[in-house]
Design a protein around this motif. Structure first.
Motif, PDB file in Angstrom:
ATOM      1  N   ALA A 135       0.931  -1.333  -0.045  1.00 13.09           N
ATOM      2  CA  ALA A 135       0.051   0.114  -0.085  1.00 13.09           C
ATOM      3  C   ALA A 135       0.709   1.254  -0.070  1.00 13.09           C
ATOM      4  O   ALA A 135       1.823   1.363   0.790  1.00 13.09           O
ATOM      5  CB  ALA A 135      -0.978  -0.006   1.377  1.00 13.09           C
ATOM      6  N   MET A 136       0.296   2.426  -0.816  1.00 12.83           N
ATOM      7  CA  MET A 136       1.016   3.595  -0.683  1.00 12.83           C
ATOM      8  C   MET A 136       0.625   4.689   0.167  1.00 12.83           C
ATOM      9  O   MET A 136       1.284   5.606   0.493  1.00 12.83           O
ATOM     10  CB  MET A 136       1.058   4.028  -2.227  1.00 12.83           C
ATOM     11  N   VAL A 137      -0.432   4.206   0.787  1.00  7.82           N
ATOM     12  CA  VAL A 137      -1.211   5.297   1.506  1.00  7.82           C
ATOM     13  C   VAL A 137      -1.860   4.337   2.849  1.00  7.82           C
ATOM     14  O   VAL A 137      -2.579   3.609   2.547  1.00  7.82           O
ATOM     15  CB  VAL A 137      -2.409   6.143   1.194  1.00  7.82           C
ATOM     16  N   LEU A 138      -1.432   4.911   3.983  1.00  8.10           N
ATOM     17  CA  LEU A 138      -2.022   4.295   5.220  1.00  8.10           C
ATOM     18  C   LEU A 138      -3.181   5.190   5.771  1.00  8.10           C
ATOM     19  O   LEU A 138      -2.717   6.339   5.906  1.00  8.10           O
ATOM     20  CB  LEU A 138      -1.164   3.941   6.331  1.00  8.10           C
ATOM     21  N   GLU A 139      -4.104   4.838   6.264  1.00  6.50           N
ATOM     22  CA  GLU A 139      -5.445   5.749   6.858  1.00  6.50           C
ATOM     23  C   GLU A 139      -5.342   5.521   8.286  1.00  6.50           C
ATOM     24  O   GLU A 139      -5.370   4.194   8.584  1.00  6.50           O
ATOM     25  CB  GLU A 139      -6.618   5.249   6.078  1.00  6.50           C
ATOM     26  N   THR A 140      -5.189   6.476   8.911  1.00  6.09           N
ATOM     27  CA  THR A 140      -5.137   6.381  10.536  1.00  6.09           C
ATOM     28  C   THR A 140      -6.246   5.715  10.913  1.00  6.09           C
ATOM     29  O   THR A 140      -7.363   5.944  10.375  1.00  6.09           O
ATOM     30  CB  THR A 140      -4.754   7.766  11.255  1.00  6.09           C
ATOM     31  N   ASN A 141      -6.169   4.827  12.070  1.00  3.79           N
ATOM     32  CA  ASN A 141      -7.389   4.378  12.706  1.00  3.79           C
ATOM     33  C   ASN A 141      -8.102   5.526  13.690  1.00  3.79           C
ATOM     34  O   ASN A 141      -8.053   5.672  14.853  1.00  3.79           O
ATOM     35  CB  ASN A 141      -6.933   3.317  13.931  1.00  3.79           C
ATOM     36  N   THR A 142      -8.535   6.596  12.916  1.00  2.00           N
ATOM     37  CA  THR A 142      -9.085   7.654  13.437  1.00  2.00           C
ATOM     38  C   THR A 142     -10.573   8.089  12.924  1.00  2.00           C
ATOM     39  O   THR A 142     -11.229   9.092  13.042  1.00  2.00           O
ATOM     40  CB  THR A 142      -8.213   8.896  13.293  1.00  2.00           C
ATOM     41  N   PHE A 143     -11.222   6.799  12.218  1.00  3.76           N
ATOM     42  CA  PHE A 143     -12.483   7.183  11.553  1.00  3.76           C
ATOM     43  C   PHE A 143     -13.683   7.838  12.366  1.00  3.76           C
ATOM     44  O   PHE A 143     -14.312   8.524  12.096  1.00  3.76           O
ATOM     45  CB  PHE A 143     -13.028   5.836  11.147  1.00  3.76           C
ATOM     46  N   GLY A 144     -13.554   7.433  13.731  1.00  6.02           N
ATOM     47  CA  GLY A 144     -14.545   7.822  14.770  1.00  6.02           C
ATOM     48  C   GLY A 144     -13.974   8.591  15.852  1.00  6.02           C
ATOM     49  O   GLY A 144     -14.717   8.776  16.848  1.00  6.02           O
ATOM     50  N   ALA A 145     -12.744   9.228  15.597  1.00  5.71           N
ATOM     51  CA  ALA A 145     -12.025  10.005  16.725  1.00  5.71           C
ATOM     52  C   ALA A 145     -12.440  11.379  16.685  1.00  5.71           C
ATOM     53  O   ALA A 145     -11.736  12.348  16.756  1.00  5.71           O
ATOM     54  CB  ALA A 145     -10.564   9.908  16.460  1.00  5.71           C
ATOM     55  N   ASN A 146     -13.601  11.809  16.563  1.00  2.00           N
ATOM     56  CA  ASN A 146     -14.133  13.243  16.780  1.00  2.00           C
ATOM     57  C   ASN A 146     -15.185  13.049  17.952  1.00  2.00           C
ATOM     58  O   ASN A 146     -15.674  12.049  18.560  1.00  2.00           O
ATOM     59  CB  ASN A 146     -15.028  13.525  15.550  1.00  2.00           C
ATOM     60  N   ARG A 147     -15.277  14.109  18.422  1.00  4.14           N
ATOM     61  CA  ARG A 147     -16.043  14.409  19.788  1.00  4.14           C
ATOM     62  C   ARG A 147     -17.384  13.901  19.843  1.00  4.14           C
ATOM     63  O   ARG A 147     -17.986  13.183  20.727  1.00  4.14           O
ATOM     64  CB  ARG A 147     -16.036  16.127  20.048  1.00  4.14           C
ATOM     65  N   ILE A 148     -18.182  13.977  18.628  1.00  2.00           N
ATOM     66  CA  ILE A 148     -19.400  13.466  18.759  1.00  2.00           C
ATOM     67  C   ILE A 148     -19.392  12.108  18.900  1.00  2.00           C
ATOM     68  O   ILE A 148     -20.228  11.483  19.748  1.00  2.00           O
ATOM     69  CB  ILE A 148     -20.036  13.700  17.337  1.00  2.00           C
ATOM     70  N   VAL A 149     -18.627  11.214  18.313  1.00  2.00           N
ATOM     71  CA  VAL A 149     -18.483   9.684  18.349  1.00  2.00           C
ATOM     72  C   VAL A 149     -18.098   9.382  20.043  1.00  2.00           C
ATOM     73  O   VAL A 149     -18.586   8.455  20.655  1.00  2.00           O
ATOM     74  CB  VAL A 149     -17.874   9.074  17.263  1.00  2.00           C
ATOM     75  N   LEU A 150     -16.924  10.034  20.198  1.00  2.00           N
ATOM     76  CA  LEU A 150     -16.313   9.851  21.495  1.00  2.00           C
ATOM     77  C   LEU A 150     -17.072   9.882  22.574  1.00  2.00           C
ATOM     78  O   LEU A 150     -16.826   9.368  23.846  1.00  2.00           O
ATOM     79  CB  LEU A 150     -14.848  10.397  21.569  1.00  2.00           C
ATOM     80  N   GLU A 151     -17.884  11.041  22.722  1.00  2.00           N
ATOM     81  CA  GLU A 151     -18.829  11.236  23.664  1.00  2.00           C
ATOM     82  C   GLU A 151     -19.777  10.059  24.030  1.00  2.00           C
ATOM     83  O   GLU A 151     -19.997   9.762  25.555  1.00  2.00           O
ATOM     84  CB  GLU A 151     -19.899  12.526  23.405  1.00  2.00           C
ATOM     85  N   GLU A 152     -19.913   9.254  23.108  1.00  2.00           N
ATOM     86  CA  GLU A 152     -20.766   7.978  23.280  1.00  2.00           C
ATOM     87  C   GLU A 152     -19.929   6.991  24.174  1.00  2.00           C
ATOM     88  O   GLU A 152     -20.526   6.241  24.772  1.00  2.00           O
ATOM     89  CB  GLU A 152     -21.281   7.611  22.066  1.00  2.00           C
ATOM     90  N   TYR A 153     -18.644   7.188  24.103  1.00  2.00           N
ATOM     91  CA  TYR A 153     -17.811   6.206  25.030  1.00  2.00           C
ATOM     92  C   TYR A 153     -16.986   6.788  26.261  1.00  2.00           C
ATOM     93  O   TYR A 153     -16.359   6.321  26.795  1.00  2.00           O
ATOM     94  CB  TYR A 153     -16.778   5.718  24.165  1.00  2.00           C
TER      95      TYR A 153
END
Length: 307
Positions: free
Chosen positions: A59-77
Motif C-alpha cells: 500500500a502507498m497510503v495508510l489511513e489512520t485508525n481515527t475514523f470515529g475519533a471526533n468529539r461526537i462519537v467519542l462522547e458516546e464512550y
C-alpha cells in the motif's frame, strides 16, 4: 503526496473488520468495546501490526485508525476529552508501521460521525466544531493528507469539507484532501442524494480526489464510477467493500476474493480512468497485495470529461 496523471495511488484496506480478526487483549477495550480508536492508546502494538500488514502488501497510503475519533462519537464512550490524544496516537502508530520505507504516506481518516444534520440529529455548527477539532489534531500530528470518507449526507460532507479547507487555511497548511461518498444499493446516499448531485455540489472544492467507498463491492459501484468518469473533472477514487456482506453462522462475511477484487479494480482503472484505489470493509492485506500486483505498470485510462 504527489500523483502524476499516469499513476495509480493505492490505499490500504479495512481497519475495523481486520481488527475483529486480531487477538486483542480484553483489557485494551477498557469496557468500551467497539471504540477502535481507543486502541491507538491502549494497544498501539495492535494498530501498528494492522498497518504493517498493509505496508508489507505494498500500500502507498495508510489511513489512520481515527475514523470515529471526533468529539461526537467519542462522547458516546465517555472519551470526549481524548480527541487530540487519540488522533495524535493514530498518526504516530501509522508512522511507526511505515518505519523508514520511502513512498508510503499517512492520510488522516475522518468519518461521518453518528449524527446526520439533514435528519436533525445535530446542528451544523456543532458538527463543524467537532470536525475542526479533529482536523487540527490530525494536521498538527503531521498527516500527509486528509480523507473525508463514508459520507452519507450532503449537508454533513459540505460541512466537513468547508470546515476542512477553512481550518487548513487558518493553520497555513496546504495538504491534499480526499473525499468519498457512500452510495447504497438503492442508488443514492443514505439521505437520498445521487452521485450526480454529489459531484455538482463538490466540484467547487479543491479536492485531491473524489469518489466512492464502502456499502457495496465494485460491481454495484460501476454505474456511479462510469458517471464520474464522464463528468468529474478531477481524480476519481474507488474504495469498495470486499463485496456485499453476508451473515454466515451469525457472523458477517465478505465473499469477494483477492483475485476477483483486483481484477474488477483494474477494469475501473483501465476503462474509467480511476486513479485512487483501495479497500474498505472486509479487504485484507491479501487483497491489497493482489491489487498492487495486478496494477503494476497499469495506467489510468484517458478521460474525456463533459463540459
Amino acid at each position: 503526496m504527489r500523483l502524476h496523471d499516469h499513476e495509480v495511488l493505492i490505499l490500504d484496506g479495512a481497519c475495523g473488520t481486520n481488527l475483529q480478526e486480531m487477538d486483542i487483549p480484553a483489557s485494551a477495550w477498557e469496557g468500551r468495546e467497539g471504540c477502535n480508536e481507543l486502541l491507538n492508546l491502549t494497544s498501539p502494538a495492535t494498530i501498528v501490526a494492522l498497518h504493517a500488514g498493509f505496508v508489507e502488501a505494498g500500500a502507498m497510503v495508510l489511513e489512520t485508525n481515527t475514523f470515529g475519533a471526533n468529539r461526537i462519537v467519542l462522547e458516546e464512550y465517555g472519551l470526549a476529552d481524548k480527541v487530540e490524544a487519540l488522533n495524535r496516537a493514530g498518526v504516530e502508530n501509522a508512522r511507526a508501521a511505515i518505519g523508514g520505507k520511502p513512498g508510503v504516506y499517512v492520510a488522516g481518516s475522518i468519518g461521518p460521525g453518528t449524527k446526520l444534520p439533514s435528519l436533525g440529529h445535530i446542528e451544523v455548527d456543532d458538527l463543524a466544531a467537532a470536525y475542526e477539532e479533529q482536523i487540527r489534531a490530525l494536521t498538527v500530528a503531521g498527516v500527509d493528507a486528509l480523507i473525508i470518507e463514508t459520507c452519507q449526507d450532503l449537508l454533513q460532507i459540505k460541512t466537513a469539507m468547508t470546515t476542512c479547507f477553512a481550518t487548513l487555511e487558518s493553520m497555513g497548511r496546504d495538504i491534499p484532501v480526499l473525499a468519498s461518498v457512500t452510495i447504497e444499493r438503492t442508488g443514492t446516499m443514505l439521505v437520498g442524494t445521487d452521485i450526480a448531485a454529489a459531484a455538482v455540489t463538490f466540484e467547487p472544492y479543491p479536492l485531491f480526489s473524489f469518489g466512492l467507498n464502502c456499502a457495496t463491492g465494485p460491481l454495484d459501484m460501476e454505474s456511479h464510477v462510469r458517471y464520474l468518469s464522464r463528468n468529474w473533472p478531477g481524480r476519481i477514487s474507488c474504495v469498495p467493500n470486499q463485496g456485499l456482506p453476508e451473515v454466515v453462522n451469525g457472523k458477517t462475511c465478505y465473499s469477494l476474493g483477492p483475485e476477483t477484487y483486483a481484477r474488477e479494480m483494474k477494469r475501473f482503472v483501465t476503462e474509467y480512468g480511476v486513479s485512487v484505489v483501495g479497500g474498505c470493509c472486509g479487504t485484507t492485506p491479501a487483497h491489497i497485495r493482489e491489487l498492487v500486483r495486478t496494477l503494476a505498470g497499469v495506467q489510468p485510462a484517458h478521460r474525456e470529461v463533459r463540459a
